[in-house]
Design a protein around this motif. Structure first.
Motif, PDB file in Angstrom:
ATOM      1  N   ARG A 121      -5.908  11.461 -10.908  1.00 17.60           N
ATOM      2  CA  ARG A 121      -5.008  10.469 -11.502  1.00 17.60           C
ATOM      3  C   ARG A 121      -5.386   9.070 -11.019  1.00 17.60           C
ATOM      4  O   ARG A 121      -5.450   8.798  -9.817  1.00 17.60           O
ATOM      5  N   GLU A 122      -5.628   8.183 -11.961  1.00 20.86           N
ATOM      6  CA  GLU A 122      -6.065   6.824 -11.640  1.00 20.86           C
ATOM      7  C   GLU A 122      -4.978   6.071 -10.877  1.00 20.86           C
ATOM      8  O   GLU A 122      -3.801   6.120 -11.221  1.00 20.86           O
ATOM      9  N   GLY A 123      -5.386   5.378  -9.825  1.00 25.41           N
ATOM     10  CA  GLY A 123      -4.448   4.580  -9.048  1.00 25.41           C
ATOM     11  C   GLY A 123      -3.726   5.343  -7.957  1.00 25.41           C
ATOM     12  O   GLY A 123      -2.869   4.779  -7.267  1.00 25.41           O
ATOM     13  N   LEU A 124      -4.066   6.616  -7.759  1.00 24.19           N
ATOM     14  CA  LEU A 124      -3.425   7.417  -6.714  1.00 24.19           C
ATOM     15  C   LEU A 124      -3.720   6.828  -5.333  1.00 24.19           C
ATOM     16  O   LEU A 124      -4.851   6.475  -5.025  1.00 24.19           O
ATOM     17  N   GLU A 125      -2.685   6.716  -4.510  1.00 30.72           N
ATOM     18  CA  GLU A 125      -2.850   6.290  -3.122  1.00 30.72           C
ATOM     19  C   GLU A 125      -2.172   7.303  -2.217  1.00 30.72           C
ATOM     20  O   GLU A 125      -1.168   7.921  -2.591  1.00 30.72           O
ATOM     21  N   MET A 126      -2.737   7.485  -1.027  1.00 33.75           N
ATOM     22  CA  MET A 126      -2.165   8.427  -0.068  1.00 33.75           C
ATOM     23  C   MET A 126      -2.235   7.831   1.329  1.00 33.75           C
ATOM     24  O   MET A 126      -3.076   6.976   1.619  1.00 33.75           O
ATOM     25  N   TYR A 143       0.849  -1.188   0.000  1.00 31.75           N
ATOM     26  CA  TYR A 143       0.000   0.000   0.000  1.00 31.75           C
ATOM     27  C   TYR A 143       0.883   1.236   0.000  1.00 31.75           C
ATOM     28  O   TYR A 143       1.764   1.376   0.853  1.00 31.75           O
ATOM     29  N   CYS A 144       0.653   2.114  -0.940  1.00 31.73           N
ATOM     30  CA  CYS A 144       1.343   3.404  -1.018  1.00 31.73           C
ATOM     31  C   CYS A 144       2.864   3.217  -0.987  1.00 31.73           C
ATOM     32  O   CYS A 144       3.576   3.917  -0.274  1.00 31.73           O
ATOM     33  N   LEU A 145       3.348   2.236  -1.755  1.00 33.74           N
ATOM     34  CA  LEU A 145       4.773   1.931  -1.906  1.00 33.74           C
ATOM     35  C   LEU A 145       5.419   1.459  -0.608  1.00 33.74           C
ATOM     36  O   LEU A 145       6.621   1.580  -0.410  1.00 33.74           O
ATOM     37  N   ASP A 146       4.618   0.916   0.269  1.00 38.03           N
ATOM     38  CA  ASP A 146       5.100   0.323   1.511  1.00 38.03           C
ATOM     39  C   ASP A 146       4.218  -0.893   1.782  1.00 38.03           C
ATOM     40  O   ASP A 146       3.477  -1.334   0.898  1.00 38.03           O
ATOM     41  N   PHE A 147       4.285  -1.434   2.978  1.00 34.19           N
ATOM     42  CA  PHE A 147       3.434  -2.560   3.342  1.00 34.19           C
ATOM     43  C   PHE A 147       2.667  -2.229   4.615  1.00 34.19           C
ATOM     44  O   PHE A 147       3.196  -1.592   5.528  1.00 34.19           O
ATOM     45  N   ILE A 148       1.414  -2.653   4.655  1.00 36.52           N
ATOM     46  CA  ILE A 148       0.653  -2.626   5.895  1.00 36.52           C
ATOM     47  C   ILE A 148       0.542  -4.065   6.386  1.00 36.52           C
ATOM     48  O   ILE A 148       0.515  -5.004   5.587  1.00 36.52           O
ATOM     49  N   LYS A 149       0.514  -4.235   7.710  1.00 39.34           N
ATOM     50  CA  LYS A 149       0.469  -5.564   8.315  1.00 39.34           C
ATOM     51  C   LYS A 149      -0.893  -5.801   8.953  1.00 39.34           C
ATOM     52  O   LYS A 149      -1.327  -5.015   9.798  1.00 39.34           O
ATOM     53  N   TRP A 150      -1.546  -6.878   8.536  1.00 42.03           N
ATOM     54  CA  TRP A 150      -2.809  -7.281   9.145  1.00 42.03           C
ATOM     55  C   TRP A 150      -2.690  -8.722   9.617  1.00 42.03           C
ATOM     56  O   TRP A 150      -2.191  -9.586   8.892  1.00 42.03           O
ATOM     57  N   ASP A 151      -3.167  -8.982  10.822  1.00 45.21           N
ATOM     58  CA  ASP A 151      -3.216 -10.353  11.334  1.00 45.21           C
ATOM     59  C   ASP A 151      -4.549 -10.984  10.943  1.00 45.21           C
ATOM     60  O   ASP A 151      -5.618 -10.432  11.241  1.00 45.21           O
ATOM     61  N   ILE A 152      -4.489 -12.123  10.274  1.00 52.05           N
ATOM     62  CA  ILE A 152      -5.684 -12.848   9.836  1.00 52.05           C
ATOM     63  C   ILE A 152      -5.883 -14.018  10.795  1.00 52.05           C
ATOM     64  O   ILE A 152      -5.022 -14.898  10.904  1.00 52.05           O
ATOM     65  N   ILE A 153      -7.019 -14.018  11.491  1.00 52.53           N
ATOM     66  CA  ILE A 153      -7.253 -14.969  12.579  1.00 52.53           C
ATOM     67  C   ILE A 153      -8.385 -15.933  12.212  1.00 52.53           C
ATOM     68  O   ILE A 153      -9.570 -15.583  12.266  1.00 52.53           O
ATOM     69  N   PHE A 154      -8.029 -17.146  11.822  1.00 49.38           N
ATOM     70  CA  PHE A 154      -9.009 -18.209  11.600  1.00 49.38           C
ATOM     71  C   PHE A 154      -9.201 -18.993  12.899  1.00 49.38           C
ATOM     72  O   PHE A 154      -8.439 -18.848  13.859  1.00 49.38           O
ATOM     73  N   ASP A 155     -10.212 -19.843  12.899  1.00 51.77           N
ATOM     74  CA  ASP A 155     -10.421 -20.805  13.983  1.00 51.77           C
ATOM     75  C   ASP A 155     -10.380 -22.188  13.356  1.00 51.77           C
ATOM     76  O   ASP A 155     -11.271 -22.558  12.587  1.00 51.77           O
TER      77      ASP A 155
END
Length: 251
Positions: free
Chosen positions: A153-158, A52-64
């Motif tokens: 501009r298409e694809g712009l992220e901030m 995301y936005c030329l970096d990474f975001i971290k999300w924990d995905i929690i299954f059971d």
């Protein structure tokens, strides 16, 4: 999926494998672990790195592991405590018309390997809207003007960046070149669309400042594209007084 996944339940493994191989983005698994605090049971949760936005975001995905019919929980980063994706709607959608979004959870089918992919894509799309809303609420007239010159501009992220020891910043990732780079490469080996971006880091101004600080500019491309065409030697024009971001795209 790599080593260390032999204890992943098949229904989670199928979802995860489909996610990694069919996502339009290059997702990465940071770690996998078990709900068993001694990590001796089935592996049913993992940390997902999402570009995301030329970096990474971290999300924990929690299954059971014992409840395959239940959709996973997602734990977002501590800086995104106000991100509530199911209470947001695109501007063109009525605020209460979120039945389709809610069905991602209520109609979860562990036998359908696309469920996790659709879920993560929805969450990321909502995250783009969330960050744009945060940036739009910043009380900085110059920043608002800059956004108005590039928002189409298409694809712009901030991304709104807050720090303890320094002023806030806003990061922009602006796609360049309105062309399909993949089609320009004979025998293209890439599954994801390759792009070159202008990264802009814009300091949020303070009311007492006599003049706005200049943004930091950098060209960025994916590692796959960089192996074929290096942009490291491309020199961007210096930022002069009175310039705006729109001027960069006209040079």
């Amino acid at each position: 999926m790599g080593a260390g996944t032999e204890n992943v339940p098949p229904f989670i493994g199928a979802q995860l494998s489909h996610l990694l191989s069919h996502s339009r983005l290059t997702l990465k698994i940071d770690q996998l672990w078990s709900s068993d605090k001694y990590n001796s049971g089935l592996i049913d949760r993992f940390t997902l790195l999402i570009p995301y936005c030329l970096d990474f975001i971290k999300w924990d995905i929690i299954f059971d592991a014992e409840s395959p019919n239940v959709a996973p929980d997602v734990i977002f980063g501590p800086e995104d405590e106000h991100f509530h994706p199911f209470h947001m709607s695109p501007p063109s959608v009525e605020p209460n018309n979120n039945n389709n979004n809610s069905s991602l959870l209520s109609d979860w089918n562990y036998k359908d390997p696309k469920c996790l992919l659709n879920f993560i894509q929805f969450l990321r799309d909502q995250y783009v809207l969330y960050q744009a809303k945060r940036v739009g609420e910043v009380d900085d007239d110059r920043l608002k003007f800059e956004i108005s010159t590039i928002v189409s501009r298409e694809g712009l992220e901030m991304h709104m960046c807050s720090f303890v020891d320094k002023s806030e910043e806003v990061k922009f990732a602006v796609p360049l070149l309105d062309m399909n780079i993949n089609k320009m490469v004979s025998g293209c080996p890439w599954r994801q669309s390759q792009k070159i971006y202008l990264q802009v880091v814009y300091p949020v101004g303070r009311k007492y400042m006599s003049a706005p600080s200049a943004p930091r500019l950098k060209l960025v491309s994916s590692s796959e594209l960089k192996a074929l065409y290096s942009i490291d030697d491309v020199k961007l024009p210096p930022w002069l007084n009175g310039m705006c971001l729109a001027d960069i795209f006209q040079i």
